[in-house]
Design a protein around this motif. Structure first.
Motif, PDB file in Angstrom:
ATOM      1  N   GLY A 197       6.746  13.956   9.646  1.00 38.06           N
ATOM      2  CA  GLY A 197       5.000  14.036   8.968  1.00 38.06           C
ATOM      3  C   GLY A 197       4.668  13.091   9.701  1.00 38.06           C
ATOM      4  O   GLY A 197       4.404  13.156  11.167  1.00 38.06           O
ATOM      5  N   ASN A 198       3.443  12.914   9.413  1.00 37.56           N
ATOM      6  CA  ASN A 198       2.535  11.883   9.987  1.00 37.56           C
ATOM      7  C   ASN A 198       2.659  10.514   9.828  1.00 37.56           C
ATOM      8  O   ASN A 198       2.213   9.632  10.883  1.00 37.56           O
ATOM      9  N   GLY A 199       3.901  10.405   9.448  1.00 36.04           N
ATOM     10  CA  GLY A 199       4.558   8.919   9.363  1.00 36.04           C
ATOM     11  C   GLY A 199       3.948   7.680   8.821  1.00 36.04           C
ATOM     12  O   GLY A 199       3.884   6.619   8.338  1.00 36.04           O
ATOM     13  N   ASN A 200       2.783   8.015   7.523  1.00 37.64           N
ATOM     14  CA  ASN A 200       2.315   7.925   6.738  1.00 37.64           C
ATOM     15  C   ASN A 200       2.605   7.743   5.147  1.00 37.64           C
ATOM     16  O   ASN A 200       1.662   7.744   5.202  1.00 37.64           O
ATOM     17  N   ASP A 201       4.030   7.376   5.017  1.00 38.15           N
ATOM     18  CA  ASP A 201       4.605   8.597   4.006  1.00 38.15           C
ATOM     19  C   ASP A 201       4.867   6.924   2.922  1.00 38.15           C
ATOM     20  O   ASP A 201       4.432   5.533   3.633  1.00 38.15           O
ATOM     21  N   GLU A 202       5.558   7.533   1.808  1.00 39.32           N
ATOM     22  CA  GLU A 202       5.632   5.753   1.248  1.00 39.32           C
ATOM     23  C   GLU A 202       6.784   4.796   1.873  1.00 39.32           C
ATOM     24  O   GLU A 202       6.824   3.476   1.549  1.00 39.32           O
ATOM     25  N   ARG A 203       7.422   6.125   1.967  1.00 39.09           N
ATOM     26  CA  ARG A 203       9.176   4.755   2.840  1.00 39.09           C
ATOM     27  C   ARG A 203       8.325   3.968   3.493  1.00 39.09           C
ATOM     28  O   ARG A 203       8.386   2.783   4.010  1.00 39.09           O
ATOM     29  N   GLU A 204       7.493   4.299   4.754  1.00 45.54           N
ATOM     30  CA  GLU A 204       6.682   3.603   5.966  1.00 45.54           C
ATOM     31  C   GLU A 204       5.474   2.622   5.533  1.00 45.54           C
ATOM     32  O   GLU A 204       6.501   1.256   5.793  1.00 45.54           O
ATOM     33  N   GLN A 205       5.170   3.092   4.545  1.00 42.50           N
ATOM     34  CA  GLN A 205       4.473   2.354   3.763  1.00 42.50           C
ATOM     35  C   GLN A 205       5.664   0.089   3.095  1.00 42.50           C
ATOM     36  O   GLN A 205       4.832  -0.477   3.368  1.00 42.50           O
ATOM     37  N   THR A 206       6.052   0.503   2.641  1.00 37.55           N
ATOM     38  CA  THR A 206       6.918   0.022   1.666  1.00 37.55           C
ATOM     39  C   THR A 206       7.638  -0.994   3.055  1.00 37.55           C
ATOM     40  O   THR A 206       7.976  -1.726   2.898  1.00 37.55           O
ATOM     41  N   LEU A 207       8.361  -0.024   4.302  1.00 38.82           N
ATOM     42  CA  LEU A 207       8.956  -0.742   4.893  1.00 38.82           C
ATOM     43  C   LEU A 207       7.797  -2.169   5.522  1.00 38.82           C
ATOM     44  O   LEU A 207       7.872  -3.338   6.167  1.00 38.82           O
ATOM     45  N   ASN A 208       6.885  -1.902   5.427  1.00 38.96           N
ATOM     46  CA  ASN A 208       5.409  -2.386   6.281  1.00 38.96           C
ATOM     47  C   ASN A 208       5.470  -3.603   5.919  1.00 38.96           C
ATOM     48  O   ASN A 208       4.931  -4.839   6.412  1.00 38.96           O
ATOM     49  N   GLN A 209       5.481  -2.802   4.297  1.00 34.13           N
ATOM     50  CA  GLN A 209       5.067  -4.516   3.681  1.00 34.13           C
ATOM     51  C   GLN A 209       6.382  -5.532   3.418  1.00 34.13           C
ATOM     52  O   GLN A 209       6.175  -6.850   3.311  1.00 34.13           O
ATOM     53  N   LEU A 210       7.715  -5.012   3.952  1.00 33.59           N
ATOM     54  CA  LEU A 210       8.347  -5.758   3.781  1.00 33.59           C
ATOM     55  C   LEU A 210       8.527  -6.738   5.273  1.00 33.59           C
ATOM     56  O   LEU A 210       9.119  -7.637   4.882  1.00 33.59           O
TER      57      LEU A 210
END
Length: 664
Positions: free
Chosen positions: A295-308
């Protein structure tokens, strides 16, 4: 089958607990759900009754309008009450009646003529409260069902209306089974690396005085079943601090932003209990490399990783919180997660060596009543490549086997049977083999054993059997004296000769046309070993010390970490010729040994036909001409000598005495 059997995979590290269905705490949610649904059904029934029963408040029998006029003409009507939609009244007999009127202007004069008392009742509409009830009851019913469904969903996600964003981390206390480093065996190096974390949690000032900082995160890397979760619990048990556990998949939900919210909430809970340990199991579920998605890279999984990443090394200090994570796929983790300041310490939790396996077996054997003949070292020698979970399963299988036999102690025989069951499968007692098939299987396995006995570089034989297990009709198991971390050329040639021993024995005893398909696994192993010798390890003089093997790097979303090997047609032909020559050399070596010791081949095959299973010591005694000490099971079967004509037999292909790939 060879000694080099190495079993990959295994069960997890967690120990679960469960309760019975009749426990009291489990009955309350069912009672609440039952009461809620009963209330919903009662409300629906009341609603239907109120709507349909509004006209039932008027008493009396309903009669047609024509019958009402006849009673008026007969003079049997005492009084009437007339409304717009209903005529009701009393007969001279005292009975009540009612009827539905029509437009009849002569009715009132006729009633007055008969002297019937006439009364009129104004039309009364429903009250305001009834109108509100009728209109709001469906809406209230829908809201009640929605509230019930949301409450059931929030039991797993947290309390309150916004429970979806609450962390699912569970805090384990010392009352729930304390685990210490004494319960962890076989991984001494990993335990020593984490001992520093324990000392910091016990006395933080010891490191602060010298300006040292404890690593914020430790990543446990190892195969499944090696004890990563158990090691993390041991850290918490040794330090005596709260231990929060959560799985990487618990962060990801179908709602956008829920994962990041749960990460924030998890760290908020940890701050309240600091110093503490937060253990994230299978972190690769949320820590995969960013930017590699479709996808465009702004999915839910990447948001979770960014917050971690922000919580682990952001502007806000999280003092006293140590993150311990576990994974068996470190190659797919994001580089930002592994940099210093986050998971700046990687602790490899390997499969145990022979000494480690002995310690692990001793830990699990403490819970089992053992017979005096049980030797943990012999069991450890026969289980190369087993993880801690595999060894725990082995001890459990041995205990179950002894229980099925109604024994009070678990003997070495049960451990041997459990090991064969775990490695090869259950014994196929229902399989009926003909005498010809048994003879061919016996000579096949005897060929492996005789070659192994006369190859100096071969590992010693542990046992030989012709009892079918799994896909194999028999096996020859060799056990190394110690774990090997590198293999020499002479041992590889010995293994090639041993692997070809079964096929050669069939050809010598039964003839060229009677060779069966049972050596397919042996040929597959020998070819793979010879290919590795030529293309990986540079053990061909003609090819030289050049790597031509295909890359074995991890492939992530179709992109390999290595470039494919390019070679000319002449080089490929040379490699094929060298592989064939090495395999043929092993076959020639096996043929030479078995031809020189054909009498030993007949002797061992006859013993296998009689006793079905022989240990390594019994095989040595048999070859030396000594008595093997087994109980005579009856007259020995007639053993065919060389050149004897035997009807053609066929066996299903399978790993008959097939050694596992070296270094697997």
């Amino acid at each position: 089958m060879s000694d080099d059997n190495k079993r990959a995979g295994g069960s997890g590290d967690n120990n679960g607990q469960g309760g019975g269905p009749g426990n009291g705490p489990r009955a309350n949610p069912w009672m609440k759900s039952l009461l809620i649904w009963v209330g919903v059904l009662v409300t629906l029934a009341l609603f239907v009754t109120v709507i349909d029963g509004r006209g039932s408040q008027q008493g009396g029998n309903t009669i047609p309008y024509s019958a009402f006029l006849d009673k008026v003409d007969e003079g049997t009507v005492k009084d009437v009450n007339i409304s717009r939609d209903l005529i009701s009244g009393t007969l001279t007999s005292g009975d009540k009646f009612r009827s539905y009127p029509i437009q009849d202007p002569t009715l009132v004069p006729k009633l007055r003529e008969k002297g019937i008392a006439i009364s009129a009742k104004p039309e009364e509409g429903p009250s305001v409260w009834m109108v509100l009830l009728y209109n709001s009851l469906p809406f209230l019913l829908f809201m009640g069902i929605a509230f019930f469904v949301l409450r059931q969903m929030q039991k797993n996600t947290g309390s309150g209306a916004m429970g979806f964003g609450k962390s699912r981390a569970k805090m384990l206390t010392q009352k729930e089974g304390k685990v210490t480093f004494d319960d962890v065996a076989g991984i001494d190096e990993a335990r020593e690396e984490l001992q520093e974390v324990v000392e910091f949690l016990k006395d933080p000032t010891k490191f602060a005085r010298l300006g040292g900082k404890i690593p914020k995160g430790a990543l446990l890397v190892g195969s499944p079943g090696t004890g990563k979760t158990l090691l993390a619990r041991a850290i918490a048990g040794e330090a005596g601090v709260p231990f929060f556990t959560i799985s990487g998949s618990d962060f990801v939900e179908m709602f956008v932003g829920v994962g990041a919210s749960r990460v924030r909430d998890m760290f908020e809970q940890a701050k309240k209990s600091a110093p503490c340990i937060v253990f994230i199991d299978e972190i690769d579920a949320v820590g995969r490399h960013r930017g590699a998605g479709l996808g465009n890279g702004n999915d839910e999984r990447e948001q979770t990783l960014n917050q971690l990443l922000v919580e682990m090394d952001g502007f806000e200090a999280n003092e006293g919180i140590i993150i311990v994570a576990a994974t068996n796929r470190p190659d797919v983790l994001d580089p930002a997660l592994l940099r210093p300041g986050r998971f700046d310490r990687q602790v490899v939790v390997p499969r145990p060596d022979i000494e480690g396996r002995i310690k692990i077996l001793e830990v699990h054997m403490k819970k089992v009543p053992l017979a005096p003949d049980v030797d943990a070292r012999v069991i450890a020698r026969g289980t190369p490549g087993f993880s801690g979970a595999d060894l725990a399963n082995l001890v459990n299988e041995a205990a179950l086997t002894a229980a099925r036999k109604s024994k009070r102690l678990v003997a070495m025989a049960e451990f041997e049977e459990a090991k064969d069951k775990v490695m090869m499968g259950a014994e196929r007692k229902s399989m009926v083999m003909t005498e010809d098939e048994k003879r061919m299987t016996a000579y096949h396995e005897a060929g492996h054993a005789i070659v192994a006995l006369h190859e100096p570089a071969s590992d010693p034989i542990h046992k030989a059997t012709i009892i079918p297990r799994g896909r194999a009709l028999g096996m020859v198991m060799r056990l190394p004296e110690r774990d090997s971390y590198s293999y020499h050329r002479d041992k590889m040639y010995a293994n090639l000769a041993v692997s070809m021993g079964g096929r050669v024995a069939e050809e010598i005893i039964f003839g060229y046309d009677k060779v069966s398909s049972g050596a397919s696994g042996d040929i597959q192993y020998a070819t793979g070993l010879a290919r590795d010798m030529v293309t990986k390890w540079g053990m061909s003089d003609k090819v030289g010390p050049v790597e031509y093997a295909q890359p074995e790097g991890e492939s992530f979303l179709g992109y390999s970490s290595s470039q494919p090997v390019r070679m000319s047609n002449a080089t490929a032909q040379l490699i094929d010729d060298e592989i064939k020559g090495i395999v043929q050399g092993g076959l020639d070596r096996a043929k030479h040994l078995l031809t020189d010791h054909v009498d030993q081949l007949h002797l061992l095959a006859g013993a296998l036909l009689e006793y079905e299973t022989l240990s390594g010591e019994e095989i040595k005694k048999l070859i030396a001409g000594e008595e093997i000490g087994k109980i005579d099971a009856g007259p020995k079967p007639t053993v065919p000598r060389a050149g004897t004509s035997i009807p053609k037999t066929r066996r299903p292909s399978g790993p008959f005495g097939t050694p596992s790939p070296l270094g697997a």
